[in-house]
Enzyme design. Structure first.
Site, short mmCIF file in Angstrom:
data_model
loop_
_atom_site.label_atom_id
_atom_site.label_comp_id
_atom_site.label_asym_id
_atom_site.label_seq_id
_atom_site.Cartn_x
_atom_site.Cartn_y
_atom_site.Cartn_z
N ASP A 46 0.86 -1.40 0.16
CA ASP A 46 0.48 -0.41 0.53
C ASP A 46 1.00 1.61 -0.06
O ASP A 46 2.34 1.22 0.29
CB ASP A 46 -1.49 0.09 0.79
CG ASP A 46 -1.59 1.45 1.60
OD1 ASP A 46 -2.05 0.77 0.11
OD2 ASP A 46 -1.62 1.63 2.86
N ALA B 185 0.39 5.16 1.37
CA ALA B 185 0.13 6.62 2.99
C ALA B 185 -0.20 4.58 3.68
O ALA B 185 -1.11 4.60 3.67
CB ALA B 185 -1.54 6.50 2.70
N ALA C 204 -13.59 9.68 9.54
CA ALA C 204 -12.82 9.81 8.08
C ALA C 204 -11.70 8.76 8.13
O ALA C 204 -11.91 8.30 7.24
CB ALA C 204 -12.19 10.93 8.19
N MET D 216 -10.94 3.47 5.56
CA MET D 216 -9.22 3.55 4.96
C MET D 216 -9.29 2.91 4.08
O MET D 216 -9.43 1.57 4.69
CB MET D 216 -8.69 4.45 5.33
CG MET D 216 -7.62 5.55 5.28
SD MET D 216 -7.80 6.60 4.34
CE MET D 216 -7.98 7.58 5.91
N LYS E 77 -11.42 6.23 -2.84
CA LYS E 77 -12.25 7.35 -2.16
C LYS E 77 -13.50 7.90 -2.87
O LYS E 77 -14.51 8.24 -1.70
CB LYS E 77 -11.27 8.50 -2.85
CG LYS E 77 -10.07 8.17 -2.38
CD LYS E 77 -9.53 8.03 -0.84
CE LYS E 77 -7.93 7.54 -0.58
NZ LYS E 77 -7.39 6.59 0.71
N HIS F 216 -15.33 5.20 -0.65
CA HIS F 216 -14.89 5.45 0.82
C HIS F 216 -16.15 7.00 1.34
O HIS F 216 -16.68 6.80 2.41
CB HIS F 216 -13.34 6.52 1.57
CG HIS F 216 -12.22 6.63 2.42
ND1 HIS F 216 -11.96 6.51 3.19
CD2 HIS F 216 -13.71 7.30 3.86
CE1 HIS F 216 -11.65 6.62 4.24
NE2 HIS F 216 -12.50 7.60 4.31
N ARG G 66 -10.18 -2.43 -3.63
CA ARG G 66 -11.15 -3.18 -2.32
C ARG G 66 -11.57 -3.08 -1.90
O ARG G 66 -13.35 -1.93 -2.68
CB ARG G 66 -9.46 -2.41 -1.47
CG ARG G 66 -8.46 -2.21 -1.72
CD ARG G 66 -7.76 -1.25 -0.49
NE ARG G 66 -6.30 -1.53 -1.26
CZ ARG G 66 -5.37 -0.46 -0.44
NH1 ARG G 66 -5.09 0.38 -0.20
NH2 ARG G 66 -3.77 -0.59 -1.27
N ASP H 8 -1.66 -1.01 6.36
CA ASP H 8 -1.97 -0.69 7.02
C ASP H 8 -2.99 -0.56 7.52
O ASP H 8 -4.26 -0.52 8.65
CB ASP H 8 -1.55 0.73 7.63
CG ASP H 8 -2.28 2.19 6.12
OD1 ASP H 8 -1.82 1.41 5.06
OD2 ASP H 8 -2.71 2.49 7.15
#
Length: 295
Positions: free
Chosen positions: A36, A38, A69, A73, A77, A80, A185, A211
């Site tokens: 990944d 970030a 928020a 994750m 986006k 999200h 994902r 993460d």
């Protein structure tokens, strides 16, 4: 097999990249590691997307917390934002403000507001996480391919990638969260797209490092080994400054919660950052030589 490895860097009171990279480590039969971005390779704490979601929703008169928020994750986006609008408290705010439930058109509108803000900010969060540059060099010296994928759309990655590359983070392949018609994902598609481009002969010889819960689920669905990252990523969510000021008790509580969440998602191993990966990869390779596979 769900394991948590601790290393000297995992128990120190300040984040560092002390984990030794053993040049003699045997990584056969591993072929690739797929990362990944970030919270994994760059942007300790996965800060770049989080505040922008808060600001984008605020521009529509909707208050969301940093914790809210962070919740979805790892997803693309657009997805999200869609998931945030399903949150009970956020949905109630939207109903009060607009007199109706949010629609896909509303997701589009928030996404359109989010994108230029994210593009403008992402470059500020391109610094490599400690140990990442050395890890990629080590993997290549061992003959492994380095893939990557992200929930970021290509337009955002186009701003991030040159700056990351200048700092030493340049995977062999990058898949953006908006460029596969099959979706992102937690489906396996971005991870498998790396397999195709990199010419990997067996998905079981790949390790997905992430993460977030959707990123771990992505790797599991792709049939790969998965390694979750706790301290450096979204689930703990510290900036480096916040981490330096936090008490050890607070850090350990956050890390424990993150590790539990990543293990529940199916991570085969959980460590604190990419600085701790060499020992994990050597262990996975040894597992494979002993006949174990990521089932």
């Amino acid at each position: 097999m769900n394991a948590v490895l601790t290393t000297p860097s995992a128990t120190s009171s300040a984040f560092c990249a002390d984990a030794a990279i053993d040049s003699a480590a045997n990584l056969s039969p591993l072929q690739a590691v797929i990362f990944d971005w970030a919270g994994t390779l760059v942007d300790f704490g996965s800060l770049a997307p989080t505040q922008i979601f808060v600001e984008a929703f605020a521009s529509f008169g909707i208050h969301i917390t940093l914790a809210q928020a962070r919740g979805p994750m790892g997803l693309s986006k657009w997805e999200h934002i869609h998931q945030l609008l399903q949150d009970v408290s956020i949905a109630a705010q939207w109903q009060t403000a607009f007199g109706r439930a949010a629609t896909d058109a509303d997701v589009d509108a928030i996404y359109a507001r989010f994108m230029p803000m994210q593009i403008a900010k992402v470059g500020e969060f391109s610094a490599p996480i400690a140990g990442a540059v050395e890890l990629l060099q080590w993997l290549r010296a061992k003959g492994l391919k380095v893939g990557s994928c992200s929930g970021y759309p290509r337009e955002v990655l186009s701003r991030l990638l040159p700056q990351a590359a200048a700092a030493g983070i340049a995977p062999d392949h990058v898949v953006a969260g908006d460029e596969l018609s099959a979706g992102g994902r937690p489906g396996p598609f971005m991870a498998l797209a790396n397999v195709l481009v990199l010419g990997i002969g067996d998905v079981r010889a790949c390790v997905k490092v992430d993460d977030t819960v959707p990123g771990i689920e992505e790797g599991r669905r792709a049939g790969m080994w998965t390694v979750g990252l706790s301290l450096s990523g979204n689930e703990v969510g510290y900036s480096l400054e916040e981490f330096a000021q936090a008490s050890r008790q607070e850090v350990e509580a956050r890390v424990a919660a993150a590790e539990a969440k990543l293990r529940k998602a199916g991570a085969h191993y959980v460590v604190r950052s990419v600085a701790d990966l060499p020992d994990v990869l050597a262990q996975i390779a040894a597992d494979m030589r002993a006949g174990h596979m990521p089932g």
